[in-house]
Design a protein around this motif. Structure first.
Motif, PDB file in Angstrom:
ATOM      1  N   ALA A 547      -7.847 -13.015   6.229  1.00 40.88           N
ATOM      2  CA  ALA A 547      -7.344 -12.019   7.179  1.00 40.88           C
ATOM      3  C   ALA A 547      -7.261 -10.660   6.496  1.00 40.88           C
ATOM      4  N   ILE A 548      -7.581  -9.613   7.269  1.00 46.11           N
ATOM      5  CA  ILE A 548      -7.449  -8.240   6.779  1.00 46.11           C
ATOM      6  C   ILE A 548      -6.651  -7.458   7.799  1.00 46.11           C
ATOM      7  N   VAL A 549      -5.602  -6.815   7.305  1.00 43.26           N
ATOM      8  CA  VAL A 549      -4.745  -5.970   8.133  1.00 43.26           C
ATOM      9  C   VAL A 549      -4.770  -4.569   7.546  1.00 43.26           C
ATOM     10  N   VAL A 550      -4.966  -3.570   8.393  1.00 45.25           N
ATOM     11  CA  VAL A 550      -4.883  -2.177   7.944  1.00 45.25           C
ATOM     12  C   VAL A 550      -3.592  -1.584   8.488  1.00 45.25           C
ATOM     13  N   SER A 551      -2.715  -1.205   7.566  1.00 46.21           N
ATOM     14  CA  SER A 551      -1.426  -0.623   7.947  1.00 46.21           C
ATOM     15  C   SER A 551      -1.391   0.882   7.709  1.00 46.21           C
ATOM     16  N   TYR A 552      -2.445   1.438   7.146  1.00 46.03           N
ATOM     17  CA  TYR A 552      -2.731   2.876   7.075  1.00 46.03           C
ATOM     18  C   TYR A 552      -1.901   3.666   6.085  1.00 46.03           C
ATOM     19  N   GLN A 553      -0.587   3.464   6.041  1.00 44.13           N
ATOM     20  CA  GLN A 553       0.259   4.280   5.178  1.00 44.13           C
ATOM     21  C   GLN A 553       1.297   3.416   4.478  1.00 44.13           C
ATOM     22  N   ASN A 554       1.753   3.910   3.330  1.00 43.96           N
ATOM     23  CA  ASN A 554       2.655   3.117   2.499  1.00 43.96           C
ATOM     24  C   ASN A 554       4.062   3.688   2.572  1.00 43.96           C
ATOM     25  N   ASN A 555       4.792   3.257   3.591  1.00 44.03           N
ATOM     26  CA  ASN A 555       6.173   3.706   3.754  1.00 44.03           C
ATOM     27  C   ASN A 555       6.985   2.571   4.362  1.00 44.03           C
ATOM     28  N   PRO A 556       8.315   2.651   4.309  1.00 44.83           N
ATOM     29  CA  PRO A 556       9.137   1.513   4.747  1.00 44.83           C
ATOM     30  C   PRO A 556       8.919   1.084   6.188  1.00 44.83           C
ATOM     31  N   ILE A 557       8.661   2.012   7.101  1.00 50.75           N
ATOM     32  CA  ILE A 557       8.463   1.593   8.492  1.00 50.75           C
ATOM     33  C   ILE A 557       7.130   0.874   8.642  1.00 50.75           C
ATOM     34  N   ALA A 558       6.089   1.378   7.991  1.00 49.39           N
ATOM     35  CA  ALA A 558       4.804   0.662   8.010  1.00 49.39           C
ATOM     36  C   ALA A 558       4.968  -0.727   7.393  1.00 49.39           C
ATOM     37  N   HIS A 559       5.748  -0.818   6.311  1.00 50.08           N
ATOM     38  CA  HIS A 559       6.011  -2.119   5.684  1.00 50.08           C
ATOM     39  C   HIS A 559       6.683  -3.069   6.670  1.00 50.08           C
ATOM     40  N   SER A 560       7.706  -2.567   7.340  1.00 51.52           N
ATOM     41  CA  SER A 560       8.455  -3.405   8.268  1.00 51.52           C
ATOM     42  C   SER A 560       7.571  -3.887   9.406  1.00 51.52           C
ATOM     43  N   VAL A 561       6.853  -2.971  10.014  1.00 50.47           N
ATOM     44  CA  VAL A 561       6.032  -3.320  11.170  1.00 50.47           C
ATOM     45  C   VAL A 561       4.927  -4.291  10.779  1.00 50.47           C
TER      46      VAL A 561
END
Length: 998
Positions: A547-561
């Motif tokens: 599986a590959i997921v792109v979360s785009y940015q490295n910040n706590p909200i991106a981490h949580s989501v």
């Protein structure tokens, strides 16, 4: 034919004469006019949409503009053309230099760069006070004010927004950015970026672009523009005619756009045409070499009459303000000297000259051009009047200074976090999902490792993952070491974390690629990329990555989501804004459906008010300060999202160990609904018991007793005339309250295996004695509601006899492992260190030791810590999972544990009309004044409270879960229960309901 001959002759003249010569400039002006006519004659007709003029002209505006313009001196008119760079983090010399430009040269505006919000507001007030005509204030805030200012809100990059499919969210984002800008006295946000980033190697646009597809870019830019301008802040489309397909940075050189006119018209100009027709207020012109639009070699687009006037104003019918890009950029400043470049830019058709290097020289050049006729008064008047019109539209005809009161808090509200969660939930993109590994299922069969790649923070991501399952972070200095350690895991989540900077390098290092390929070769891998999607271009193969997921940015909200997506708390909706090799095309994105596990957000995500909810902090701290409990955990979830989760105080009053959200409390009677009740609901569903099943049928020990005919409904409703409690332990102590040797041993043996506390074991057969004591106890004389522990002590025996498994094993297998409640168990010292378990009492009457990690309830302790009425240890998050399972009427994480009907049968108050508020096992809200809640919960709500100072409550009507855990019994459970007397749990519950937005 005659036009072609004339153009040819003029071209020869242009080559022979120097453009620095005054006479030549006159010829050039004529040449430009002829070019304009010739160009316009060859442009094909466009099918135009009905054009929107967003900022309507009013009689009041016209009157004000006429009045001001007529009163202006030439210096004041020319000064309006300049927007000068200002900083709120520089010294007094810089501030004084701006003062001088305002007072001596009558400049028209400022573009602010680095600094802070309050400092900038103070400077804005200062500079506005010095200016006769109020100044335009502009800022580059493409992803919010934080692009330039500290202590301000940062939104996602445009590339992240390019994955978002809900344009209403992006419009809302624009509106919030507009609110913040307006509060800061800013009139122009130089956004949105309309560049279509078709070149992955673009060094300056990249993540500033919404992507590579012209339709996608246009839709998102239009939404952002609408949001900004809905707040009265002017949007600025940039960088005209299009900076997306370059591999050079115009800050340092002059990039070339080599496409023909047809391609540029079809792609680069597409978003401008759409936004102009929808009321775009302003456009910024880039410093680019565009041979197909400007025939003069290496001639910047920002000073090209054909590009600025013929194409932008006449072909695209743009009537708004036109800005140059910053004139100090090498793409412009290397072409001509300060002053000369400003004049050329104005002659080309720009209205406002941005970031000039030398304002006095530029003003002199423009005034000289007016004197010589190179520049006409009419041309100057055209731009100055336009500027004045926009100053009126910005409200500068009735200027008010910026209020500094509450400025910081008003541009950093929790509503912004709520939108941020929504945006990332829409953006995070699943590119690959082999064998439907996502969302992760069957937690009871999983053993999950996390491996970090990249060089930025990752702990919020691991913390989020750990809210769902046991996650082991695996590290090693060698590839062999790490692959060896990973052999025991069923799934490996690899997070690639790069610093959240728009212009930072987000490439994998060579050794990271080697590690990724080798780990993927030998393990099931989920790769989550917290970086630019272009970082995936380096992958030569994705064959072994499940599986590959792109979360785009490295910040706590991106981490949580992203963590929520991996475990199925949210749907996946994002679509890739750019192409990644041949593997993943633009707009690719696998859509996954959520499985109803608890997620995370902020109160505003679920219609609650953060400010009101923060009152919980005050109540909790007051209770701790007044020694009602040493510490506590409080959790609130609504609509499937945890929106408040905090730990307060310490484990005990020595204040050495602070309470953490992961710490484990003795939840006392919450055991009834956390362990025994769900087990009974499954047996009920299987038809092994029903409402009329008699106690004598369930357990032989009750046959022939006065309890034999008690039915299941009465039994679980605390309506069976049972005694509330018997202190079983007292008969096992001597006269000095010491454990008798015939009941206890100090060490484990086969006959004394029930551990009561440290170095204290009870004889095995005493469990039967307790059950016999209950069977022989007298029934209460009157049938009335009377809470009793006996019900659940008895049910434990029934469950174990029926299933053939001990209760602790059964609930682990049937519930806790599969819902991810990995901090929940009986006898927690078998798994956890005592340091994460707050003590419940310094026992001086039975076990004569500090009770920590062993169940506080004496009867449960005598059963080896496993009983139906007490014994469970847990934390607030795990408790919330079970309550959410109930709230969802038997389903959680894609599994069904019992049916909706079964839940409803147990959550019904069968005897409310007789004054008994209880459901089957569940407590229910007040009848009259008596009850466990604030009186604000609905009658369909349910839950339980515990002796150690605990509460778990759920309300289906408001979709609320509320958990309160404490060790109020420490150090002495016989001390007054001030936590209860002061209604701490109930007052917190009232705050929760008060926080719901009406």
């Amino acid at each position: 034919m005659k036009y072609r001959i004339l153009i040819f002759l003029l071209a020869i003249i242009y080559v022979l004469l120097s453009v620095e010569d005054f006479e030549a400039k006159k010829v050039v002006a004529v040449h430009e006019e002829v070019l304009q006519k010739s160009f316009s004659a060859t442009v094909p007709e466009k099918v135009k949409e009905e054009k929107i003029t967003y900022f309507e002209t009013t009689d009041a505006q016209k009157k004000w503009v006429d009045s001001v313009y007529k009163s202006m001196t030439l210096d004041e008119k020319v000064g309006q053309l300049f927007m000068v760079a200002a900083y709120s983090n520089k010294d007094s010399a810089h501030v004084e230099s701006i003062d001088k430009l305002i007072e001596d040269h009558k400049i028209g505006g400022l573009i602010f760069f680095q600094g802070g919000p309050v400092r900038q507001a103070k400077l804005t007030n200062r500079f506005q006070a010095k200016s006769k005509l109020p100044l335009f204030i502009g800022i580059d805030a493409e992803w919010g004010l934080s692009m330039r200012l500290d202590s301000t809100y940062r939104y996602p990059w445009n590339m992240t927004l390019g994955a978002v499919q809900d344009m209403k969210l992006i419009e809302k984002l624009g509106a919030q950015m507009g609110e913040q800008s307006k509060r800061m006295g800013i009139h122009f946000n130089f956004a949105p970026v309309l560049d279509i980033n078709t070149n992955p190697k673009n060094p300056i646009i990249g993540n500033r672009s919404f992507g590579e597809d012209k339709e996608n870019v246009t839709d998102r830019a239009l939404a952002l523009m609408k949001g900004l301008q809905s707040q009265g802040v002017f949007a600025t489309g940039k960088h005209f005619p299009g900076h997306g397909d370059t591999d050079k940075d115009s800050h340092y050189t002059l990039p070339t756009i080599s496409f023909n006119k047809e391609r540029i018209d079809d792609v680069e100009l597409y978003p401008y045409r759409k936004l102009i027709n929808k009321g775009l207020a302003s456009v910024m012109v880039a410093h680019l070499n565009v041979p197909s639009l400007e025939k003069r070699s290496n001639y910047p687009s920002s000073i090209s009459y054909n590009i600025v006037t013929n194409i932008l104003q006449k072909e695209l019918d743009f009537e708004g303000l036109i800005f140059t890009d910053a004139l100090n950029m090498k793409g412009a400043s290397s072409f001509k000297k300060p002053g000369d470049i400003d004049l050329e830019a104005f002659l080309a058709g720009n209205d406002i000259l941005l970031f000039p290097e030398n304002v006095p020289v530029a003003i002199t050049k423009i005034k000289e051009a007016l004197q010589t006729g190179t520049l006409t008064e009419k041309r100057l008047e055209f731009s100055v009047r336009k500027i004045l019109e926009y100053k009126f539209k910005a409200g500068l005809h009735s200027y008010q200074p910026i209020s500094l009161l509450n400025l910081h808090s008003e541009i950093n509200t929790m509503e912004y976090d709520a939108l941020q969660y929504d945006l990332y939930q829409e953006a995070v993109t699943v590119l690959k999902n082999k064998d439907e590994i996502l969302p992760i299922k069957n937690l009871e069969r999983q053993k999950i490792a996390y491996v970090k790649l990249g060089d930025d923070i990752h702990s919020p991501f691991v913390e989020t993952l750990s809210q769902y399952a046991e996650i082991t972070e695996v590290t090693d200095s060698s590839l062999l070491g790490i692959t060896t350690k990973l052999k025991e895991f069923s799934t490996v989540i690899i997070g690639f974390h790069k610093a959240d900077g728009a212009w930072k390098n987000h490439d994998f290092k060579e050794n990271e690629l080697v590690w990724l390929y080798e780990i993927a070769r030998t393990n099931k891998v989920i790769l989550d990329v917290f970086a630019k999607p272009y970082s995936l271009l380096q992958l030569t193969t994705t064959e072994n990555i499940e599986a590959i997921v792109v979360s785009y940015q490295n910040n706590p909200i991106a981490h949580s989501v992203s963590g929520q997506l991996i475990f199925g708390s949210i749907d996946s909706k994002g679509k890739l804004p750019v192409s990644i090799n041949e593997d993943f095309a633009v707009n690719h994105g696998i859509q996954l459906k959520k499985n109803n596990r608890l997620g995370f957000g902020v109160p505003e995500n679920v219609g609650m008010n953060s400010l009101i909810l923060s009152r919980i902090d005050l109540i909790a701290q007051d209770a701790i300060d007044k020694r009602m409990a040493p510490g506590m955990q409080v959790l609130v979830a609504r609509k499937g999202k945890v929106i408040y989760q905090k730990a307060f105080g310490h484990h005990n009053y020595d204040k050495r160990t602070e309470v953490k959200n992961t710490d484990i409390y003795d939840v006392a009677s919450l055991t009834k609904i956390m362990a025994t009740l769900p087990a009974m609901m499954q047996l009920y569903e299987r038809g092994l018991v029903n409402m009329d099943t008699k106690l004598g049928e369930m357990l032989p020990v009750f046959k022939g007793t006065d309890k034999e005919k008690i039915n299941f409904k009465d039994f679980l409703s605390h309506y069976a005339r049972l005694q509330p409690w018997i202190p079983f332990y007292k008969t096992t102590l001597d006269a000095n309250k010491k454990p008798l040797d015939n009941y206890y041993r100090k060490s484990y043996s086969n006959d004394f295996s029930l551990q009561v506390a440290e170095n204290l074991y009870m004889r095995n057969d005493y469990r039967d004695t307790i059950l016999k004591i209950i069977a022989d106890s007298k029934l209460l004389p009157k049938r009335e509601y009377k809470y009793s522990d006996f019900t659940f002590i008895v049910l434990r025996d029934y469950i174990e006899k029926t299933t053939g498994k001990t209760l602790d094993v059964l609930v682990q297998e049937n519930f806790y492992q599969s819902i991810g409640a990995h901090y929940t168990m009986y006898n927690p010292l078998r798994k956890f260190d005592m340091s994460v378990i707050p003590p419940t009492e310094d026992d001086t009457y039975f076990r004569n030791q500090r009770i920590q990690g062993y169940v506080h309830d004496m009867g449960a302790a005598m059963n080896g810590g496993v009983d139906g009425h007490a014994g469970i240890f847990s934390n607030a998050m795990d408790m919330a999972k079970m309550m959410q399972l109930y709230l969802q009427k038997g389903t959680y994480g894609g599994k069904t544990y019992f049916s909706k009907k079964t839940f409803e049968d147990f959550n019904t108050c069968y005897f409310c009309s007789e004054g008994n508020r209880r459901g089957l096992g569940f407590d229910k809200p007040q009848l009259g004044t008596a009850g466990p809640t604030c009186g604000c919960a609905s009658m369909t709500s349910f839950g339980h409270t515990g002796f150690t100072g605990t509460m778990a409550w759920a309300d289906p009507e408001q979709e609320i879960v509320y958990i309160f855990l404490s060790n109020r019994t420490f150090p002495d459970s016989n001390a007054p229960n001030n936590l209860s007397k002061n209604n701490v749990r109930e007052r917190i519950q009232q705050v929760i309901y008060d926080a719901i937005e009406k």
